[in-house]
Motif scaffolding. Structure first.
Motif, short mmCIF file in Angstrom:
data_model
loop_
_atom_site.label_atom_id
_atom_site.label_comp_id
_atom_site.label_asym_id
_atom_site.label_seq_id
_atom_site.Cartn_x
_atom_site.Cartn_y
_atom_site.Cartn_z
N UNK A 176 54.32 70.60 34.65
CA UNK A 176 54.73 69.99 33.39
C UNK A 176 53.57 69.47 32.57
N UNK A 177 52.58 68.92 33.24
CA UNK A 177 51.41 68.40 32.50
C UNK A 177 50.68 69.53 31.78
N UNK A 178 50.58 70.69 32.42
CA UNK A 178 49.94 71.84 31.79
C UNK A 178 50.76 72.31 30.59
N UNK A 179 52.07 72.43 30.79
CA UNK A 179 52.95 72.89 29.71
C UNK A 179 52.93 71.94 28.53
N UNK A 180 53.00 70.64 28.82
CA UNK A 180 53.02 69.64 27.75
C UNK A 180 51.72 69.62 26.97
N UNK A 181 50.60 69.75 27.68
CA UNK A 181 49.30 69.74 27.00
C UNK A 181 49.17 70.92 26.05
N UNK A 182 49.78 72.05 26.42
CA UNK A 182 49.71 73.25 25.58
C UNK A 182 50.88 73.33 24.60
N UNK A 183 51.83 72.37 24.68
CA UNK A 183 53.02 72.34 23.82
C UNK A 183 53.84 73.62 23.93
N UNK A 184 54.03 74.03 25.19
CA UNK A 184 54.81 75.23 25.48
C UNK A 184 56.13 74.81 26.12
N UNK A 185 57.27 75.37 25.69
CA UNK A 185 58.56 75.03 26.28
C UNK A 185 58.54 75.23 27.80
N UNK A 186 59.11 74.24 28.51
CA UNK A 186 59.05 74.22 29.97
C UNK A 186 60.46 74.06 30.53
N UNK A 187 60.92 75.10 31.24
CA UNK A 187 62.24 75.12 31.86
C UNK A 187 62.09 74.90 33.37
N UNK A 188 62.94 74.05 33.94
CA UNK A 188 62.92 73.79 35.39
C UNK A 188 64.30 74.07 35.97
N UNK A 189 64.34 74.88 37.01
CA UNK A 189 65.55 75.12 37.79
C UNK A 189 65.53 74.13 38.95
N UNK A 190 66.46 73.16 38.89
CA UNK A 190 66.52 72.11 39.91
C UNK A 190 67.76 72.26 40.78
N UNK A 191 68.21 73.50 40.95
CA UNK A 191 69.45 73.75 41.68
C UNK A 191 69.46 73.14 43.07
N UNK A 192 68.34 73.23 43.80
CA UNK A 192 68.28 72.69 45.16
C UNK A 192 67.76 71.26 45.19
N UNK A 193 67.33 70.73 44.05
CA UNK A 193 66.76 69.39 44.02
C UNK A 193 67.81 68.32 43.76
N UNK A 194 68.80 68.62 42.93
CA UNK A 194 69.80 67.62 42.56
C UNK A 194 70.53 67.11 43.80
N UNK A 195 70.40 65.83 44.08
CA UNK A 195 71.02 65.24 45.25
C UNK A 195 70.16 65.26 46.49
N UNK A 196 69.02 65.96 46.44
CA UNK A 196 68.10 66.01 47.58
C UNK A 196 66.80 65.27 47.29
N UNK A 197 66.32 65.35 46.07
CA UNK A 197 65.09 64.67 45.65
C UNK A 197 65.40 63.77 44.46
N UNK A 198 64.68 62.65 44.33
CA UNK A 198 64.80 61.87 43.09
C UNK A 198 64.33 62.71 41.91
N UNK A 199 65.06 62.65 40.79
CA UNK A 199 64.72 63.43 39.60
C UNK A 199 64.53 62.49 38.43
N UNK A 200 63.40 62.62 37.76
CA UNK A 200 63.13 61.89 36.52
C UNK A 200 62.56 62.89 35.54
N UNK A 201 63.37 63.32 34.60
CA UNK A 201 62.95 64.39 33.69
C UNK A 201 61.75 63.99 32.84
#
Length: 397
Positions: A176-201
């Motif tokens: 995300x830091x790389x994408x944000x620095x370049x101002x490029x749209x960044x999509x994340x698939x969190x299908x296995x993360x929701x409910x398993x890892x803390x998520x802070x978008x």
């Protein structure tokens, strides 16, 4: 999580009395409160009428949206619900400005096959390209390699945070830091993360994040959510709208100004109320505590499988999740899954289409996937290890 808490959770999960479930990455066992919420609303619909029943639970539905947004560190207006995470992801992707010839999409090697298919079709129509980001030594997507790939032709970066074919946890924040620095749209698939890892978008830095409700959060199948960053919405032009997302006002379509731009006026209210109960339970338990218990059980399983001759654990990464992938020499993953099912043990088996670039790069046709959740027990894990050992012995003989 004490033994008493785990016992209570298992007593509240009818499926635990019938089998050892290790397919939470496919779909977990719902707790009783989820099922009761679904059935209760269906009964209300049967007596009051579906439209009238929906009006009666409007306040509960508003609480669901608030809690879902809080669960991932988003604002209420940045969350939309649907029946499929892949469909929601595809809808947002289709709303991006049209690709042009020579433009590039950069993806992690472990990208979910459904996402790849949507991107590949759009790229092939436009004469654009999809390129995989090189991996670091541990097999995870390399942020430094991504930085070196950035140019003015890159139109999107996509990452599957926890791949479907094993325990790898990619560094979504670093990407995300790389994408944000370049101002490029960044999509994340969190299908296995929701409910398993803390998520802070906000920490991840993503513009879009999607997840299904049926996996680690233990909601019903047919539920999903998507996050769309509020100031990213203005860059999107949806290909489909209805009377909720884009109603006609004085002969002109007025698009919604929030993520519900990607919802429809028709929704499975009963299922979404079940999702609300699942999210509430995960919040009560604490995702940090859930993550810690899953990590302990997954480590126990990996260590046990590694000691079995003819079994190879296929997980990548220094940081690993509750998805444990393995192969048994001479026996296909599908057969391993079937043999375990005969012993009332449920696991998954994934082929190339799920994670095509990673499976191909590693020369894998199929992997067995045992995914643990917090309400599994050490005894169940040991039982799975013992059962796989018997299957492997048959292969050696």
């Amino acid at each position: 999580m004490t033994d008493a808490i785990i016992d209570g959770l298992r007593n509240d999960t009818p499926g635990c009395a019938q089998r050892s479930h290790f397919n939470h990455a496919g779909a977990s066992l719902p707790p009783r409160r989820v099922t009761e919420a679904i059935v209760g609303h269906l009964m209300l619909e049967s007596t009051r009428g579906p439209m009238e029943a929906a009006a009666l639970v409007a306040d509960e539905f508003a609480i669901l949206r608030t809690n879902a947004a809080k669960f991932i560190g988003a604002d209420e207006g940045e969350v939309a619900f649907g029946g499929s995470g892949s469909a929601l992801w595809g809808s947002v992707f289709a709303a991006l400005p049209q690709l042009r010839s020579g433009e590039r999409i950069l993806i992690g090697r472990q990208e979910w096959g459904g996402n790849v298919a949507s991107m590949q079709r759009a790229a092939s129509h436009a004469g654009a390209s999809i390129e995989t980001i090189p991996c670091a030594e541990d097999g995870s997507v390399d942020p430094n390699a991504l930085s070196a790939m950035i140019d003015d032709k890159v139109r999107m970066i996509s990452l599957t945070w926890l791949p479907a074919n094993g325990g790898l946890i990619n560094d979504a924040e670093a990407i995300g830091r790389v994408a944000n620095a370049a101002r490029i749209p960044y999509f994340v698939d969190a299908g296995q993360a929701l409910g398993q890892l803390p998520i802070d978008v906000s920490r991840i830095g993503c513009d879009v994040l999607k997840a299904a409700g049926r996996k680690y959060v233990r909601g019903p199948r047919g539920t999903a959510l998507v996050y769309v960053r509020s100031n990213f919405l203005e860059k999107l032009d949806p290909s489909f709208v209805d009377v909720s997302s884009g109603p006609l006002v004085n002969g002109k379509v007025e698009l919604r100004k929030d993520a519900r731009l990607f919802e429809t006026s028709e929704a499975p209210i009963s299922l979404l109320l079940g999702l609300g109960e699942a999210l509430a339970l995960a919040s009560e338990l604490g995702v940090e505590a859930i993550q810690a218990r899953i990590a302990r059980l997954a480590t126990r399983l990996r260590d046990g499988l590694k000691r079995i001759p003819a079994v190879e654990v296929r997980d990548l990464g220094e940081k690993q999740s509750g998805l444990v992938s393995f192969t048994v020499e001479g026996i296909s993953a599908s057969v391993v899954r079937r043999r375990l099912a005969e012993k009332s043990i449920s696991i998954g088996a994934n082929g190339v289409p799920y994670t095509p670039f990673d499976m191909t790069a590693r020369g894998l046709q199929e992997i067995a996937r045992a995914s643990v959740s917090y309400f599994n027990t050490a005894g169940e894990v040991d039982g799975l290890i013992h059962a796989v050992e018997h299957i492997a012995k048959d292969a050696i003989q």
